[in-house]
Design a protein around this motif. Structure first.
Motif, PDB file in Angstrom:
ATOM      1  N   ASP A 268      -3.394 -11.203  -3.124  1.00 50.09           N
ATOM      2  CA  ASP A 268      -3.861 -12.577  -3.302  1.00 50.09           C
ATOM      3  C   ASP A 268      -5.363 -12.678  -3.568  1.00 50.09           C
ATOM      4  O   ASP A 268      -5.902 -13.757  -3.764  1.00 50.09           O
ATOM      5  N   GLY A 269      -6.049 -11.540  -3.591  1.00 47.91           N
ATOM      6  CA  GLY A 269      -7.468 -11.504  -3.950  1.00 47.91           C
ATOM      7  C   GLY A 269      -8.419 -12.143  -2.954  1.00 47.91           C
ATOM      8  O   GLY A 269      -9.542 -12.495  -3.301  1.00 47.91           O
ATOM      9  N   ASP A 270      -8.018 -12.238  -1.695  1.00 48.63           N
ATOM     10  CA  ASP A 270      -8.885 -12.875  -0.698  1.00 48.63           C
ATOM     11  C   ASP A 270      -9.829 -11.904   0.010  1.00 48.63           C
ATOM     12  O   ASP A 270     -10.529 -12.268   0.944  1.00 48.63           O
ATOM     13  N   ARG A 271      -9.890 -10.664  -0.480  1.00 50.33           N
ATOM     14  CA  ARG A 271     -10.776  -9.623   0.040  1.00 50.33           C
ATOM     15  C   ARG A 271     -10.467  -9.233   1.484  1.00 50.33           C
ATOM     16  O   ARG A 271     -11.308  -8.783   2.238  1.00 50.33           O
ATOM     17  N   LYS A 272      -9.206  -9.436   1.879  1.00 52.95           N
ATOM     18  CA  LYS A 272      -8.718  -8.932   3.163  1.00 52.95           C
ATOM     19  C   LYS A 272      -7.232  -8.660   3.014  1.00 52.95           C
ATOM     20  O   LYS A 272      -6.551  -9.261   2.190  1.00 52.95           O
ATOM     21  N   LEU A 273      -6.761  -7.696   3.799  1.00 47.00           N
ATOM     22  CA  LEU A 273      -5.362  -7.309   3.728  1.00 47.00           C
ATOM     23  C   LEU A 273      -4.597  -7.910   4.900  1.00 47.00           C
ATOM     24  O   LEU A 273      -4.964  -7.698   6.055  1.00 47.00           O
ATOM     25  N   SER A 274      -3.550  -8.645   4.565  1.00 44.81           N
ATOM     26  CA  SER A 274      -2.670  -9.170   5.605  1.00 44.81           C
ATOM     27  C   SER A 274      -1.775  -8.027   6.085  1.00 44.81           C
ATOM     28  O   SER A 274      -1.698  -6.965   5.461  1.00 44.81           O
ATOM     29  N   LYS A 275      -1.085  -8.250   7.173  1.00 42.19           N
ATOM     30  CA  LYS A 275      -0.140  -7.255   7.686  1.00 42.19           C
ATOM     31  C   LYS A 275       0.931  -6.977   6.636  1.00 42.19           C
ATOM     32  O   LYS A 275       1.314  -5.827   6.427  1.00 42.19           O
ATOM     33  N   GLU A 276       1.372  -8.008   5.935  1.00 42.45           N
ATOM     34  CA  GLU A 276       2.403  -7.841   4.914  1.00 42.45           C
ATOM     35  C   GLU A 276       1.896  -6.999   3.743  1.00 42.45           C
ATOM     36  O   GLU A 276       2.611  -6.116   3.255  1.00 42.45           O
ATOM     37  N   GLU A 277       0.671  -7.259   3.289  1.00 42.76           N
ATOM     38  CA  GLU A 277       0.099  -6.464   2.192  1.00 42.76           C
ATOM     39  C   GLU A 277      -0.054  -5.009   2.619  1.00 42.76           C
ATOM     40  O   GLU A 277       0.253  -4.089   1.851  1.00 42.76           O
ATOM     41  N   TYR A 278      -0.521  -4.796   3.835  1.00 38.76           N
ATOM     42  CA  TYR A 278      -0.705  -3.438   4.334  1.00 38.76           C
ATOM     43  C   TYR A 278       0.639  -2.725   4.481  1.00 38.76           C
ATOM     44  O   TYR A 278       0.773  -1.568   4.098  1.00 38.76           O
ATOM     45  N   ASP A 279       1.629  -3.419   5.036  1.00 37.77           N
ATOM     46  CA  ASP A 279       2.948  -2.811   5.202  1.00 37.77           C
ATOM     47  C   ASP A 279       3.556  -2.408   3.860  1.00 37.77           C
ATOM     48  O   ASP A 279       4.189  -1.354   3.756  1.00 37.77           O
ATOM     49  N   LEU A 280       3.371  -3.226   2.846  1.00 34.93           N
ATOM     50  CA  LEU A 280       3.864  -2.889   1.513  1.00 34.93           C
ATOM     51  C   LEU A 280       3.158  -1.638   0.988  1.00 34.93           C
ATOM     52  O   LEU A 280       3.792  -0.749   0.410  1.00 34.93           O
ATOM     53  N   TYR A 281       1.849  -1.542   1.199  1.00 38.75           N
ATOM     54  CA  TYR A 281       1.074  -0.352   0.821  1.00 38.75           C
ATOM     55  C   TYR A 281       1.629   0.893   1.511  1.00 38.75           C
ATOM     56  O   TYR A 281       1.852   1.929   0.886  1.00 38.75           O
ATOM     57  N   VAL A 282       1.878   0.776   2.819  1.00 36.85           N
ATOM     58  CA  VAL A 282       2.399   1.912   3.587  1.00 36.85           C
ATOM     59  C   VAL A 282       3.770   2.309   3.057  1.00 36.85           C
ATOM     60  O   VAL A 282       4.031   3.495   2.826  1.00 36.85           O
ATOM     61  N   THR A 283       4.630   1.347   2.833  1.00 31.71           N
ATOM     62  CA  THR A 283       5.974   1.624   2.319  1.00 31.71           C
ATOM     63  C   THR A 283       5.902   2.340   0.978  1.00 31.71           C
ATOM     64  O   THR A 283       6.589   3.342   0.757  1.00 31.71           O
ATOM     65  N   ASN A 284       5.060   1.852   0.085  1.00 29.30           N
ATOM     66  CA  ASN A 284       4.916   2.484  -1.237  1.00 29.30           C
ATOM     67  C   ASN A 284       4.299   3.874  -1.144  1.00 29.30           C
ATOM     68  O   ASN A 284       4.668   4.771  -1.887  1.00 29.30           O
ATOM     69  N   THR A 285       3.366   4.058  -0.236  1.00 30.42           N
ATOM     70  CA  THR A 285       2.730   5.358  -0.043  1.00 30.42           C
ATOM     71  C   THR A 285       3.738   6.379   0.474  1.00 30.42           C
ATOM     72  O   THR A 285       3.782   7.513   0.008  1.00 30.42           O
ATOM     73  N   VAL A 286       4.559   5.969   1.426  1.00 29.89           N
ATOM     74  CA  VAL A 286       5.579   6.863   1.992  1.00 29.89           C
ATOM     75  C   VAL A 286       6.602   7.222   0.924  1.00 29.89           C
ATOM     76  O   VAL A 286       7.005   8.376   0.806  1.00 29.89           O
ATOM     77  N   LYS A 287       7.017   6.249   0.120  1.00 31.19           N
ATOM     78  CA  LYS A 287       7.993   6.519  -0.945  1.00 31.19           C
ATOM     79  C   LYS A 287       7.449   7.533  -1.940  1.00 31.19           C
ATOM     80  O   LYS A 287       8.163   8.419  -2.391  1.00 31.19           O
ATOM     81  N   LYS A 288       6.175   7.399  -2.307  1.00 31.52           N
ATOM     82  CA  LYS A 288       5.566   8.315  -3.282  1.00 31.52           C
ATOM     83  C   LYS A 288       5.438   9.723  -2.729  1.00 31.52           C
ATOM     84  O   LYS A 288       5.566  10.698  -3.452  1.00 31.52           O
ATOM     85  N   SER A 289       5.153   9.848  -1.439  1.00 29.42           N
ATOM     86  CA  SER A 289       4.943  11.179  -0.859  1.00 29.42           C
ATOM     87  C   SER A 289       6.237  11.813  -0.361  1.00 29.42           C
ATOM     88  O   SER A 289       6.263  13.004  -0.091  1.00 29.42           O
ATOM     89  N   GLY A 290       7.291  11.025  -0.226  1.00 29.35           N
ATOM     90  CA  GLY A 290       8.518  11.536   0.361  1.00 29.35           C
ATOM     91  C   GLY A 290       9.511  11.911  -0.655  1.00 29.35           C
ATOM     92  O   GLY A 290      10.326  12.699  -0.688  1.00 29.35           O
TER      93      GLY A 290
END
Length: 88
Positions: free
Chosen positions: A66-88
């Motif tokens: 959303d470009g608000d220069r902070k990461l919500s829990k939802e944005e961070y969780d999506l990042y983690v999910t995508n990171t795990v998928k790429k490395s797994g």
């Protein structure tokens, strides 16, 4: 026996939480670190707070949907999910 249990507990702690066992580094494991990175506990990770994770800093603009220069829990969780998928 007590010494053995203490040693086993330390081994589990350093294995289960690799970010805690890498003293002197600035990289943190992304999984389950939202609360740690949100150092002021306001419910989001600011650009300044993200500097504690090199990989998060590199991906911050992409993750901040959303470009608000902070990461919500939802944005961070999506990042983690995508990171795990790429490395797994």
């Amino acid at each position: 026996m007590k010494k053995l249990l203490t040693t086993a507990a330390l081994l589990v702690a350093t294995t289960a939480y690799p970010a805690l066992s890498t003293a002197g580094t600035t990289e943190m494991a992304p999984v389950n670190q939202f609360e740690v990175l949100d150092s002021n506990q306001d419910g989001s990770i600011s650009v300044e707070e993200a500097t504690n994770s090199i990989s998060l800093v590199k991906a911050f603009a992409r993750i901040d949907s959303d470009g608000d220069r902070k990461l919500s829990k939802e944005e961070y969780d999506l990042y983690v999910t995508n990171t795990v998928k790429k490395s797994g």
